[in-house]
Design a protein around this motif. Structure first.
Motif, mmCIF file in Angstrom:
data_model
loop_
_atom_site.group_PDB
_atom_site.id
_atom_site.type_symbol
_atom_site.label_atom_id
_atom_site.label_comp_id
_atom_site.label_asym_id
_atom_site.label_seq_id
_atom_site.Cartn_x
_atom_site.Cartn_y
_atom_site.Cartn_z
ATOM 1 N N ASN A 137 0.825 -1.203 0.000
ATOM 2 C CA ASN A 137 0.000 0.000 0.000
ATOM 3 C C ASN A 137 0.858 1.253 0.000
ATOM 4 O O ASN A 137 0.499 2.268 -0.612
ATOM 5 C CB ASN A 137 -0.930 0.011 1.206
ATOM 6 C CG ASN A 137 -2.003 -1.069 1.166
ATOM 7 O OD1 ASN A 137 -2.788 -1.202 2.092
ATOM 8 N ND2 ASN A 137 -2.040 -1.883 0.106
ATOM 9 N N ARG A 138 1.987 1.216 0.691
ATOM 10 C CA ARG A 138 2.894 2.372 0.696
ATOM 11 C C ARG A 138 3.424 2.630 -0.710
ATOM 12 O O ARG A 138 3.566 3.792 -1.131
ATOM 13 C CB ARG A 138 4.047 2.145 1.673
ATOM 14 C CG ARG A 138 4.983 3.347 1.765
ATOM 15 C CD ARG A 138 5.937 3.233 2.937
ATOM 16 N NE ARG A 138 5.237 3.255 4.200
ATOM 17 C CZ ARG A 138 4.801 4.372 4.788
ATOM 18 N NH1 ARG A 138 4.982 5.553 4.201
ATOM 19 N NH2 ARG A 138 4.181 4.314 5.948
ATOM 20 N N ALA A 139 3.711 1.563 -1.446
ATOM 21 C CA ALA A 139 4.180 1.731 -2.819
ATOM 22 C C ALA A 139 3.103 2.383 -3.679
ATOM 23 O O ALA A 139 3.389 3.240 -4.520
ATOM 24 C CB ALA A 139 4.578 0.375 -3.406
ATOM 25 N N MET A 140 1.843 1.989 -3.475
ATOM 26 C CA MET A 140 0.739 2.621 -4.202
ATOM 27 C C MET A 140 0.643 4.102 -3.852
ATOM 28 O O MET A 140 0.459 4.952 -4.725
ATOM 29 C CB MET A 140 -0.577 1.929 -3.861
ATOM 30 C CG MET A 140 -0.732 0.517 -4.373
ATOM 31 S SD MET A 140 -2.373 -0.147 -3.913
ATOM 32 C CE MET A 140 -2.137 -1.897 -4.285
ATOM 33 N N MET A 141 0.752 4.431 -2.564
ATOM 34 C CA MET A 141 0.646 5.818 -2.133
ATOM 35 C C MET A 141 1.776 6.651 -2.721
ATOM 36 O O MET A 141 1.552 7.773 -3.206
ATOM 37 C CB MET A 141 0.675 5.908 -0.611
ATOM 38 C CG MET A 141 0.422 7.321 -0.096
ATOM 39 S SD MET A 141 0.581 7.496 1.702
ATOM 40 C CE MET A 141 2.371 7.494 1.869
ATOM 41 N N ASP A 142 2.993 6.122 -2.706
ATOM 42 C CA ASP A 142 4.132 6.859 -3.255
ATOM 43 C C ASP A 142 3.929 7.151 -4.740
ATOM 44 O O ASP A 142 4.229 8.245 -5.215
ATOM 45 C CB ASP A 142 5.418 6.069 -3.044
ATOM 46 C CG ASP A 142 5.827 6.006 -1.577
ATOM 47 O OD1 ASP A 142 5.293 6.802 -0.772
ATOM 48 O OD2 ASP A 142 6.676 5.165 -1.234
ATOM 49 N N SER A 143 3.414 6.157 -5.465
ATOM 50 C CA SER A 143 3.159 6.346 -6.890
ATOM 51 C C SER A 143 2.077 7.391 -7.116
ATOM 52 O O SER A 143 2.179 8.230 -8.020
ATOM 53 C CB SER A 143 2.743 5.010 -7.515
ATOM 54 O OG SER A 143 2.420 5.174 -8.883
ATOM 55 N N THR A 144 1.047 7.387 -6.281
ATOM 56 C CA THR A 144 -0.032 8.367 -6.403
ATOM 57 C C THR A 144 0.488 9.770 -6.129
ATOM 58 O O THR A 144 0.100 10.732 -6.808
ATOM 59 C CB THR A 144 -1.163 8.026 -5.412
ATOM 60 O OG1 THR A 144 -1.635 6.705 -5.672
ATOM 61 C CG2 THR A 144 -2.317 9.001 -5.548
#
Length: 206
Positions: A137-144
């Motif tokens: 989820n952190r990877a998704m947030m960073d990409s967003t």
């Protein structure tokens, strides 16, 4: 390795075969998501009773005791999983009014469900936790957060869809072991997430 993977022991039983199957099925959500899903697939009510000998105080910063049953595993897991979408909705640099409204709605809903799950943990297991974001989820947030302009809305919807799919896979894996109001909650969450996936895929297509 994800915190969820560390919480759950590795088993040379039927659970291991299930873990392999779910790892293979994880698709494009990344290695950390595959580990998270596989760990849940390997968990059974009997497994949760085997965790008492593990040193949970040193696991990826988590100060959590061994869970007593699959309901407790699910409530902890989904409280953490919801934290990812809450943070992602907060940090997205959205442009469109529709995307901003959807993000606010999702954040409010996820916070409400998270509070409900944490209340259930306290009431049924005397368990108080601080939700922690899963690595996938952190990877998704960073990409967003990196997306800007018109691409920000599309990136947000894309990651919300992946986040929901990840949550559905995790829930499906542990659902046969859930009981009572926790099972009913899990089934409703999956139904809601499937509807939202369809809605957001339509919005991405324009």
């Amino acid at each position: 390795m994800s915190p969820l993977r560390l919480i759950l022991p590795r088993f040379a039983t039927l659970g291991a075969a299930a873990a392999l199957a779910f790892t293979t099925a994880c698709g494009d959500t990344g290695d950390e998501a595959a580990e998270d899903t596989a760990a849940i697939a390997a968990t059974t009510p009997a497994d949760t009773g085997m965790m008492g000998g593990m040193d949970h105080s040193k696991m990826a910063g988590m100060n959590r005791t061994a869970p007593h049953d699959s309901n407790q595993v699910f409530l902890r897991m989904m409280s953490d999983h919801h934290e990812g979408l809450i943070m992602m909705s907060d940090s997205a640099r959205l442009q469109g009014a529709t995307a901003k409204a959807d993000a606010a709605k999702l954040k409010e809903k996820q916070q409400r469900e998270q509070q409900e799950m944490m209340s259930m943990l306290r009431a049924t297991h005397n368990d108080s936790i601080t939700p922690m974001m899963m690595p996938s989820n952190r990877a998704m947030m960073d990409s967003t957060m990196r997306a800007a302009g018109a691409a920000a809305d599309s990136a947000y919807y894309h990651h919300v869809i992946n986040h929901h799919r990840e949550g559905i896979r995790m829930t499906e894996a542990i659902l046969p072991h859930l009981t009572g109001e926790v099972k009913a909650m899990a089934e409703k969450m999956m139904a809601d997430q499937r509807k939202e996936i369809t809605e957001f895929e339509r919005k991405m297509r324009g």
